[in-house]
Scaffold this active site. Structure first.
Site, PDB file in Angstrom:
ATOM      1  N   ASP A   2       0.838  -1.196   0.000  1.00  0.00           N
ATOM      2  CA  ASP A   2       0.000   0.000   0.000  1.00  0.00           C
ATOM      3  C   ASP A   2       0.875   1.249   0.000  1.00  0.00           C
ATOM      4  O   ASP A   2       1.963   1.253   0.570  1.00  0.00           O
ATOM      5  CB  ASP A   2      -0.906  -0.009   1.234  1.00  0.00           C
ATOM      6  CG  ASP A   2      -2.132   0.859   1.037  1.00  0.00           C
ATOM      7  OD1 ASP A   2      -2.346   1.347  -0.084  1.00  0.00           O
ATOM      8  OD2 ASP A   2      -2.874   1.052   2.023  1.00  0.00           O
ATOM      9  N   ARG A   6       0.140   7.561  -2.745  1.00  0.00           N
ATOM     10  CA  ARG A   6       0.655   8.625  -1.878  1.00  0.00           C
ATOM     11  C   ARG A   6       2.112   8.962  -2.200  1.00  0.00           C
ATOM     12  O   ARG A   6       2.527  10.110  -2.140  1.00  0.00           O
ATOM     13  CB  ARG A   6       0.497   8.219  -0.400  1.00  0.00           C
ATOM     14  CG  ARG A   6      -0.879   8.514   0.145  1.00  0.00           C
ATOM     15  CD  ARG A   6      -1.168   7.742   1.397  1.00  0.00           C
ATOM     16  NE  ARG A   6      -1.531   6.358   1.089  1.00  0.00           N
ATOM     17  CZ  ARG A   6      -1.782   5.452   2.016  1.00  0.00           C
ATOM     18  NH1 ARG A   6      -1.691   5.763   3.293  1.00  0.00           N
ATOM     19  NH2 ARG A   6      -2.138   4.237   1.659  1.00  0.00           N
ATOM     20  N   HIS A  19       2.928   3.430  -8.974  1.00  0.00           N
ATOM     21  CA  HIS A  19       2.790   2.004  -9.271  1.00  0.00           C
ATOM     22  C   HIS A  19       4.064   1.469  -9.925  1.00  0.00           C
ATOM     23  O   HIS A  19       4.496   0.359  -9.636  1.00  0.00           O
ATOM     24  CB  HIS A  19       1.578   1.754 -10.167  1.00  0.00           C
ATOM     25  CG  HIS A  19       0.271   2.070  -9.488  1.00  0.00           C
ATOM     26  ND1 HIS A  19      -0.025   1.635  -8.218  1.00  0.00           N
ATOM     27  CD2 HIS A  19      -0.808   2.793  -9.900  1.00  0.00           C
ATOM     28  CE1 HIS A  19      -1.232   2.066  -7.868  1.00  0.00           C
ATOM     29  NE2 HIS A  19      -1.730   2.772  -8.876  1.00  0.00           N
ATOM     30  N   TRP A  51     -11.504  -3.053  -8.230  1.00  0.00           N
ATOM     31  CA  TRP A  51     -12.253  -2.795  -9.475  1.00  0.00           C
ATOM     32  C   TRP A  51     -12.980  -1.461  -9.412  1.00  0.00           C
ATOM     33  O   TRP A  51     -13.421  -0.937 -10.425  1.00  0.00           O
ATOM     34  CB  TRP A  51     -13.265  -3.922  -9.744  1.00  0.00           C
ATOM     35  CG  TRP A  51     -12.631  -5.246 -10.031  1.00  0.00           C
ATOM     36  CD1 TRP A  51     -12.577  -6.311  -9.193  1.00  0.00           C
ATOM     37  CD2 TRP A  51     -11.977  -5.657 -11.242  1.00  0.00           C
ATOM     38  NE1 TRP A  51     -11.918  -7.361  -9.803  1.00  0.00           N
ATOM     39  CE2 TRP A  51     -11.546  -6.990 -11.063  1.00  0.00           C
ATOM     40  CE3 TRP A  51     -11.706  -5.031 -12.475  1.00  0.00           C
ATOM     41  CZ2 TRP A  51     -10.865  -7.706 -12.041  1.00  0.00           C
ATOM     42  CZ3 TRP A  51     -11.025  -5.750 -13.452  1.00  0.00           C
ATOM     43  CH2 TRP A  51     -10.612  -7.064 -13.230  1.00  0.00           C
ATOM     44  N   LEU A 113      11.748 -20.060  -3.283  1.00  0.00           N
ATOM     45  CA  LEU A 113      10.689 -19.217  -2.730  1.00  0.00           C
ATOM     46  C   LEU A 113       9.364 -19.429  -3.468  1.00  0.00           C
ATOM     47  O   LEU A 113       9.308 -19.378  -4.696  1.00  0.00           O
ATOM     48  CB  LEU A 113      11.095 -17.743  -2.868  1.00  0.00           C
ATOM     49  CG  LEU A 113      10.044 -16.706  -2.497  1.00  0.00           C
ATOM     50  CD1 LEU A 113       9.841 -16.633  -0.992  1.00  0.00           C
ATOM     51  CD2 LEU A 113      10.418 -15.330  -3.045  1.00  0.00           C
TER      52      LEU A 113
END
Ligand code: IPE
Ligand code: MG
Length: 216
Positions: A2, A6, A19, A51, A113
């Site tokens: 998140d 910002r 992004h 969405w 991983l």
């Protein structure tokens, strides 16, 4: 993951830049997790609630995802990363689905991983999906083990640590069943600013916690 928006806003940049920077963090953190010997890393990339965002932003997120998988597949695979998608991919554009499915197949035999990417994921939707599947299989007496085995995370152990970036104290419909006993770590760092060092701090914080799982 998140705080991308910002991060961009702080710099007076369009959200897409946040992004993009967030994808760089993904690359770093996946490598870090792999080198630290973490067994499973789950990244919450796109929720069933996302969405609601403008179509233009959704398009950018899909295109970044496709690019990430396409560009990074070889490197990730050489690290032994095994990709799994948590969520319902059927609503995604075919181009994305093909890329993701290809990456999943290519890495399916890898033993390093396990990288879960939660896409069009919501924990409540995951549980409903599991209940429907259980009913199809004629399961009338579910146990915890049975329910777990019908979740997208089937076969993986529950997360030890849940890291939430950007200072929000919310779960946001993430792995509700699986995080029953997870330790929660909230950092004010925005996802694009989150580094290997921050991951290590979170882990050392986790190591100081006393886990009693309801016992004494
Ligand atoms: C998280 O960053 C990225 C995704 C949901 C894909 P946000 O886009 O939620 O960033 P903020 O919350 O606006 O800062
Ligand atoms: Mg957000």
């Amino acid at each position: 993951m998140d705080g991308n928006g910002r991060w961009a806003k702080k710099r007076s940049l369009p959200r897409a830049f946040g992004h993009k920077q967030g994808v760089k963090t993904i690359k770093n953190i996946v490598r870090a997790a792999s080198s630290l010997g973490i067994k499973v890393l789950t990244l919450y990339a796109f929720s069933t609630e996302n969405w609601k965002r403008p179509q233009s932003e959704i398009k950018i997120l899909f295109s970044l995802l496709r690019q990430f998988i396409k560009k990074e597949l070889k490197d990730l695979s050489s690290l032994g990363v095994k990709l799994r998608i948590l969520g319902d991919l059927s609503k995604f554009p075919e181009t994305v689905r093909i890329e993701v499915e290809n990456a999943r197949k290519t890495t399916s035999q890898n033993t390093g991983l396990e990288l879960n990417i939660a896409l069009n994921y919501g924990a409540r939707q995951e549980l409903i999906h599991a209940f429907k599947e259980m009913s199809k299989h004629g399961i009338k007496k579910p146990t915890e083990e049975i329910v777990s085995s019908f979740l997208y995370t089937a076969g993986q152990s529950d997360p030890d640590l849940l890291i939430r970036t950007s200072g929000e104290f919310r779960i946001s419909n993430f792995l509700l069943w699986q995080i029953a006993y997870s330790e929660i770590y909230v950092t004010g760092k925005l996802w694009p600013d989150f580094t290997q060092r921050d991951l290590e701090i979170a882990i050392s914080e986790f190591q100081k916690r006393e886990r009693r799982f309801g016992g004494l």
